[in-house]
Design a protein around this motif. Sequence first.
Motif, mmCIF file in Angstrom:
data_model
loop_
_atom_site.group_PDB
_atom_site.id
_atom_site.type_symbol
_atom_site.label_atom_id
_atom_site.label_comp_id
_atom_site.label_asym_id
_atom_site.label_seq_id
_atom_site.Cartn_x
_atom_site.Cartn_y
_atom_site.Cartn_z
ATOM 1 N N GLY A 16 0.792 -1.230 0.000
ATOM 2 C CA GLY A 16 0.000 0.000 0.000
ATOM 3 C C GLY A 16 0.816 1.267 0.000
ATOM 4 O O GLY A 16 0.258 2.355 0.157
ATOM 5 N N LEU A 17 2.150 1.163 -0.157
ATOM 6 C CA LEU A 17 3.024 2.331 -0.150
ATOM 7 C C LEU A 17 3.618 2.568 -1.524
ATOM 8 O O LEU A 17 3.971 1.613 -2.230
ATOM 9 C CB LEU A 17 4.153 2.151 0.869
ATOM 10 N N VAL A 18 3.742 3.840 -1.918
ATOM 11 C CA VAL A 18 4.317 4.194 -3.208
ATOM 12 C C VAL A 18 5.526 5.087 -2.974
ATOM 13 O O VAL A 18 5.441 6.100 -2.274
ATOM 14 C CB VAL A 18 3.292 4.926 -4.099
ATOM 15 N N GLY A 33 13.173 6.632 -4.001
ATOM 16 C CA GLY A 33 13.455 6.350 -2.603
ATOM 17 C C GLY A 33 12.664 7.178 -1.610
ATOM 18 O O GLY A 33 12.890 7.080 -0.401
ATOM 19 N N CYS A 34 11.737 8.000 -2.099
ATOM 20 C CA CYS A 34 10.947 8.867 -1.227
ATOM 21 C C CYS A 34 9.510 8.385 -1.182
ATOM 22 O O CYS A 34 8.901 8.129 -2.231
ATOM 23 C CB CYS A 34 11.007 10.296 -1.743
ATOM 24 N N LEU A 35 8.957 8.269 0.010
ATOM 25 C CA LEU A 35 7.554 7.915 0.173
ATOM 26 C C LEU A 35 6.687 9.083 -0.298
ATOM 27 O O LEU A 35 6.774 10.186 0.239
ATOM 28 C CB LEU A 35 7.256 7.607 1.639
ATOM 29 N N VAL A 36 5.873 8.834 -1.323
ATOM 30 C CA VAL A 36 5.063 9.905 -1.882
ATOM 31 C C VAL A 36 3.572 9.721 -1.618
ATOM 32 O O VAL A 36 2.810 10.699 -1.622
ATOM 33 C CB VAL A 36 5.302 10.059 -3.400
ATOM 34 N N SER A 37 3.120 8.489 -1.397
ATOM 35 C CA SER A 37 1.705 8.269 -1.108
ATOM 36 C C SER A 37 1.525 6.882 -0.516
ATOM 37 O O SER A 37 2.436 6.046 -0.551
ATOM 38 C CB SER A 37 0.845 8.413 -2.376
ATOM 39 N N GLY A 38 0.347 6.642 0.008
ATOM 40 C CA GLY A 38 0.063 5.330 0.565
ATOM 41 C C GLY A 38 -1.357 5.265 1.091
ATOM 42 O O GLY A 38 -2.001 6.292 1.341
ATOM 43 N N PRO A 60 -4.106 18.733 -2.646
ATOM 44 C CA PRO A 60 -5.093 17.776 -2.132
ATOM 45 C C PRO A 60 -4.470 16.827 -1.115
ATOM 46 O O PRO A 60 -3.309 16.438 -1.237
ATOM 47 C CB PRO A 60 -5.543 17.023 -3.389
ATOM 48 N N SER A 61 -5.251 16.475 -0.109
ATOM 49 C CA SER A 61 -4.771 15.514 0.888
ATOM 50 C C SER A 61 -4.946 14.074 0.415
ATOM 51 O O SER A 61 -4.233 13.181 0.867
ATOM 52 C CB SER A 61 -5.522 15.710 2.222
ATOM 53 N N ARG A 62 -5.881 13.878 -0.490
ATOM 54 C CA ARG A 62 -6.135 12.551 -1.059
ATOM 55 C C ARG A 62 -5.891 12.599 -2.564
ATOM 56 O O ARG A 62 -6.253 13.562 -3.233
ATOM 57 C CB ARG A 62 -7.574 12.108 -0.796
ATOM 58 N N ASN A 93 -6.582 7.880 -6.526
ATOM 59 C CA ASN A 93 -6.693 6.457 -6.189
ATOM 60 C C ASN A 93 -7.036 6.212 -4.719
ATOM 61 O O ASN A 93 -7.048 5.075 -4.258
ATOM 62 C CB ASN A 93 -5.407 5.718 -6.548
ATOM 63 N N GLY A 94 -7.300 7.287 -3.972
ATOM 64 C CA GLY A 94 -7.656 7.151 -2.570
ATOM 65 C C GLY A 94 -6.484 7.192 -1.620
ATOM 66 O O GLY A 94 -6.672 7.229 -0.390
#
Length: 466
Positions: A28-30, A34-39, A382-384, A387-388
């Motif tokens: 569930g993490l993207v 190397g940087c976490l951008v969404s999840g 946007p906070s979301r 894709n949710g």
Amino acid sequence: MPQRPLLSSMFASPGYSPHARSSVSHPGLVYHNGCLVSGSLDALIHLLIPSADYYPDRAYIFTFLLTSRLFLEPQDVLAQLVHVCLQRQHKGMDVGTRTSSWRILQLLAEWTDTFPYDFLNEETMSRLKEVITQATVGRDDGLRRTGAQLLQRLLRRLATQQQYEETLGSQATAGKARGPLSPRPGACARDLFATCGDAGLVAQQLTFIELERLSQIGPEELVGAFSPKGSIDQHQQAHVGVKSAKNLEAYVEWFNHLIFLVATEVCLPLKKKQRAKVIEFFIEVARMCFSMGNFNSFMAIISGLSMIPVSRLKKTWTKVKTAKFDILENYMDPSSNFCNYRTALRGAAQRCRNGRSTHEKIVIPYFSLFVKDIYFLNEVCPSRLANGHVNFEKFWELARQVGEFVSWKDVECPFPRDRRVISYLLSTQVLSEDALYFTSYENEGPDNHMDKDRWKMLRSRLLPRT
């Protein structure tokens, strides 16, 4: 508990970047470079929870706990923590390991130290005790003692906050705005220079007040202040908005009080020579605040001197040496998104990062503009995502800005408290806006029909009838 590096050291560095954070694999993490951008929210919660062989990065802990309140109440995050721990135990993971319990307590210590006001809510406090019990039950005395100390430290912090709020209440009552106490403005004049005749000392004590009040503001209050009404439910709005926002409200009220205090001190003297002396005094105080990095008091003083009841005193201003004021006023210029002020702020922030003395560590931003920047970031991005997923790129930037603010507000003031000056600055009564106009007209009469009508109306309203 293990020694934890100061949060300020993490965010004060210009090298802070989420790109430096190590990736943790989860469906569930993207990540990007190397940087976490969404999840997904569920995946982000799992990334927060430590285990025997994993502890989340401090930047991630701060960012998640700061921003997750847009989607979850703090007690719900704690409930998820209990749920995941129980799941792991059921699957035979972390069973009987002292390390996993230790790391859970370390996470809770990070949380309670950085966001103590989350636990003003009784349900959240109850959840916290549940997690501590879950982590220490059946463990050795050292772990149980650590859990107890964590709770004691939190309770002391919340007790300090309660005492601070009581003090604010008494100060607010003492400095409440009023109208003229007599037909002549000079009858209620004070001897400013007998109490606060040293501009440098006044600037120092203003900085002392600013840092004392800033230190009480929790980073979670900033998120609560700009959270859109639809992002959290009504119960959470009550939790964040009522209990925590008192510190923000008190800080804004202090800024407004200082504006009116400056204008009151200028308008009260009967003689224009004395009024000019007060103006020049506050110009010097503003200059020294600016040099110290106290931009909030600086802006309040310049705003007070720019109020119409003060700026309209043309005969008074002819007696003032305005060269310094003209230079300082440029930093209030809103053109190009307050470009002049932002340049000065970056210089102060650089001095703070490189400086060694406590005097060089002072950075007190113009608070209204800082909150506006945070609000703008929240509104524009946007906070979301479609894709949710939670937009974590936005939250990294939000955490960077708030984290830098935390590093500034937690600086210890290098100046000793002068009780007499601070009492004067906080508790001296100030004139209301109508009373300022009236006093200004009494000193220098109105020069147009609109002002004459207003003066006549104010005289009938404010002067005692004979």
